[in-house]
Write an enzyme that holds these catalytic residues in place. Structure first.
Site, PDB file in Angstrom:
ATOM      1  N   SER A  81      -1.282  -5.054   5.269  1.00 57.56           N
ATOM      2  CA  SER A  81      -1.664  -5.382   6.640  1.00 57.56           C
ATOM      3  C   SER A  81      -3.180  -5.556   6.705  1.00 57.56           C
ATOM      4  O   SER A  81      -3.905  -5.173   5.776  1.00 57.56           O
ATOM      5  CB  SER A  81      -1.208  -4.278   7.589  1.00 57.56           C
ATOM      6  OG  SER A  81      -1.826  -3.073   7.229  1.00 57.56           O
TER       7      SER A  81
ATOM      8  N   ARG B  81       6.085  -4.044  12.856  1.00 59.46           N
ATOM      9  CA  ARG B  81       5.440  -4.255  11.555  1.00 59.46           C
ATOM     10  C   ARG B  81       6.490  -4.401  10.468  1.00 59.46           C
ATOM     11  O   ARG B  81       6.356  -5.215   9.573  1.00 59.46           O
ATOM     12  CB  ARG B  81       4.513  -3.087  11.220  1.00 59.46           C
ATOM     13  CG  ARG B  81       3.124  -3.248  11.780  1.00 59.46           C
ATOM     14  CD  ARG B  81       2.118  -2.423  11.013  1.00 59.46           C
ATOM     15  NE  ARG B  81       2.388  -0.996  11.049  1.00 59.46           N
ATOM     16  CZ  ARG B  81       2.037  -0.189  12.037  1.00 59.46           C
ATOM     17  NH1 ARG B  81       1.418  -0.667  13.085  1.00 59.46           N
ATOM     18  NH2 ARG B  81       2.299   1.092  11.989  1.00 59.46           N
TER      19      ARG B  81
ATOM     20  N   ARG C  98      -0.317  -8.388  -3.948  1.00 60.48           N
ATOM     21  CA  ARG C  98      -0.447  -7.355  -2.912  1.00 60.48           C
ATOM     22  C   ARG C  98       0.192  -7.855  -1.627  1.00 60.48           C
ATOM     23  O   ARG C  98       0.013  -9.020  -1.239  1.00 60.48           O
ATOM     24  CB  ARG C  98      -1.937  -7.046  -2.692  1.00 60.48           C
ATOM     25  CG  ARG C  98      -2.223  -6.334  -1.396  1.00 60.48           C
ATOM     26  CD  ARG C  98      -3.584  -5.699  -1.322  1.00 60.48           C
ATOM     27  NE  ARG C  98      -4.024  -5.496   0.049  1.00 60.48           N
ATOM     28  CZ  ARG C  98      -3.479  -4.607   0.905  1.00 60.48           C
ATOM     29  NH1 ARG C  98      -2.467  -3.842   0.524  1.00 60.48           N
ATOM     30  NH2 ARG C  98      -3.935  -4.500   2.143  1.00 60.48           N
TER      31      ARG C  98
ATOM     32  N   GLY D  71       0.816  -1.214   0.000  1.00 66.46           N
ATOM     33  CA  GLY D  71       0.000   0.000   0.000  1.00 66.46           C
ATOM     34  C   GLY D  71       0.848   1.262   0.000  1.00 66.46           C
ATOM     35  O   GLY D  71       0.583   2.214  -0.731  1.00 66.46           O
TER      36      GLY D  71
ATOM     37  N   ARG E  40       2.559  11.460  -8.422  1.00 69.46           N
ATOM     38  CA  ARG E  40       1.883  11.482  -7.113  1.00 69.46           C
ATOM     39  C   ARG E  40       2.691  10.773  -6.026  1.00 69.46           C
ATOM     40  O   ARG E  40       2.114  10.242  -5.066  1.00 69.46           O
ATOM     41  CB  ARG E  40       0.483  10.845  -7.185  1.00 69.46           C
ATOM     42  CG  ARG E  40      -0.495  11.713  -7.917  1.00 69.46           C
ATOM     43  CD  ARG E  40      -1.850  11.046  -8.033  1.00 69.46           C
ATOM     44  NE  ARG E  40      -2.716  11.937  -8.785  1.00 69.46           N
ATOM     45  CZ  ARG E  40      -3.721  12.624  -8.252  1.00 69.46           C
ATOM     46  NH1 ARG E  40      -4.009  12.520  -6.982  1.00 69.46           N
ATOM     47  NH2 ARG E  40      -4.444  13.412  -8.998  1.00 69.46           N
TER      48      ARG E  40
ATOM     49  N   ASP F  82      -3.512  -5.570  13.569  1.00 69.03           N
ATOM     50  CA  ASP F  82      -4.368  -5.236  14.720  1.00 69.03           C
ATOM     51  C   ASP F  82      -5.490  -6.260  14.791  1.00 69.03           C
ATOM     52  O   ASP F  82      -5.718  -6.990  13.827  1.00 69.03           O
ATOM     53  CB  ASP F  82      -4.931  -3.815  14.600  1.00 69.03           C
ATOM     54  CG  ASP F  82      -5.667  -3.588  13.306  1.00 69.03           C
ATOM     55  OD1 ASP F  82      -5.014  -3.249  12.301  1.00 69.03           O
ATOM     56  OD2 ASP F  82      -6.894  -3.782  13.270  1.00 69.03           O
TER      57      ASP F  82
ATOM     58  N   ARG G 296       7.223   1.670   1.283  1.00 69.66           N
ATOM     59  CA  ARG G 296       7.498   0.225   1.399  1.00 69.66           C
ATOM     60  C   ARG G 296       8.044  -0.303   0.079  1.00 69.66           C
ATOM     61  O   ARG G 296       8.907  -1.181   0.059  1.00 69.66           O
ATOM     62  CB  ARG G 296       6.230  -0.548   1.748  1.00 69.66           C
ATOM     63  CG  ARG G 296       5.693  -0.244   3.098  1.00 69.66           C
ATOM     64  CD  ARG G 296       6.419  -1.047   4.146  1.00 69.66           C
ATOM     65  NE  ARG G 296       6.101  -0.507   5.429  1.00 69.66           N
ATOM     66  CZ  ARG G 296       6.215  -1.133   6.585  1.00 69.66           C
ATOM     67  NH1 ARG G 296       6.671  -2.343   6.615  1.00 69.66           N
ATOM     68  NH2 ARG G 296       5.911  -0.555   7.694  1.00 69.66           N
TER      69      ARG G 296
HETATM   70  N1  HPA Z   1      -9.392  -2.071   8.852  1.00 65.16           N
HETATM   71  C1  HPA Z   1      -9.138  -1.895   7.565  1.00 65.16           C
HETATM   72  N2  HPA Z   1      -7.962  -2.076   7.028  1.00 65.16           N
HETATM   73  C2  HPA Z   1      -6.956  -2.452   7.827  1.00 65.16           C
HETATM   74  C3  HPA Z   1      -7.145  -2.658   9.184  1.00 65.16           C
HETATM   75  C4  HPA Z   1      -8.431  -2.471   9.722  1.00 65.16           C
HETATM   76  O1  HPA Z   1      -8.677  -2.655  10.924  1.00 65.16           O
HETATM   77  N3  HPA Z   1      -5.964  -3.022   9.717  1.00 65.16           N
HETATM   78  C5  HPA Z   1      -5.075  -3.030   8.701  1.00 65.16           C
HETATM   79  N4  HPA Z   1      -5.674  -2.701   7.561  1.00 65.16           N
END
Ligand code: HPA
Length: 234
Positions: A91, A219, A88, A21, A44, A206, A25
């Site tokens: 996270s 991370r 892709r 994303g 961009r 998370d 990275r």
């Molecule tokens: N929500 C959406 N996208 C995410 C989250 C989440 O809690 N954690 C990492 N990417």
């Protein structure tokens, strides 16, 4: 010829592109994993690089966050730049109790709360967005061989990060959906549209269940596992 969002010449990308994303990275992967690297896009600040990993030509580029952003970049990569495989790496937030921070998920399929695929279905219907099986199997086999624990299953690609209804996610949990992120559905359905291949490798950053979160440093360490899987199947 460039596109509105990508200044790279038409032959600038390898057949396989890793798509984190965050464009920084992408730079990190180019700097630390690839040799003979060329930066091919900076429009961009969506940085893109092409280089070599163990003799294989590979590209890496940022996707931005969310379905509209990844859809722009992956459409142009498939349609305009002749890219065959997009992996892709990102996270996700865990929806299931058994998932712990840093667990790696291979998304077998993606659900969504987005209308993105309606464009492909003028007669109605709901598209089931799936990962390419050959990429999924290669990633699974590589992880098994390297003793990297992975979970394979369904995820949600949501349009909403800050949901007005804080328990909305529980309907997906009840259906066994492993985790939430915001891009894979667009990638998988765009790959289908152009008859190309896609996969999403995710690390749990998370948990909606335990409310735990990871730190930025942790991370980064874990991010390397996903990169290793992706580069080795590229
Ligand atoms: N929500 C959406 N996208 C995410 C989250 C989440 O809690 N954690 C990492 N990417």
């Amino acid at each position: 010829m460039p596109t509105p969002h990508n200044s790279a010449p038409q032959d600038a990308f390898a057949k396989t592109v890793l798509l984190p994303g965050d464009p920084l990275r992408a730079k990190f992967i180019a700097d630390n994993f690839l040799s003979d690297v060329k930066q091919v896009n900076d429009v961009r600040n969506m940085l893109a690089y092409t280089g070599y990993y163990q003799g294989k030509k590979v590209s890496v580029m940022g996707s931005g966050m969310g379905i509209p952003s990844i859809a722009i970049y992956c459409t142009e990569l498939y349609q305009h730049y002749g890219v065959e495989n997009i992996i892709r790496i990102g996270s996700c937030g865990a929806y299931q109790k058994h998932l712990k921070l840093y667990d790696v998920i291979l998304a077998q399929g993606a659900c969504t709360d987005s209308n993105f695929a309606h464009q492909f279905l003028p007669n109605g219907g709901t598209y089931s967005a799936l990962a390419d099986f050959s990429l999924l199997k290669a990633a699974y086999d590589y992880a098994l061989k390297q003793k990297i624990k992975v979970q394979v299953g369904n995820i949600l690609s949501s349009d909403i990060f800050y949901n007005a209804n804080p328990s909305a996610w529980k309907q997906w949990q009840a259906l066994g959906v492993l985790a939430v992120e915001m891009e894979a559905y667009a990638l998988f359905s765009t790959a289908a549209k152009y008859q190309k291949k896609a996969l999403a490798i995710l690390t749990v950053s998370d948990s909606l269940v335990s409310k735990e979160e990871t730190t930025a440093i942790e991370r980064e360490r874990n991010f390397k596992q996903m990169v290793e899987i992706a580069l080795n199947i590229a």
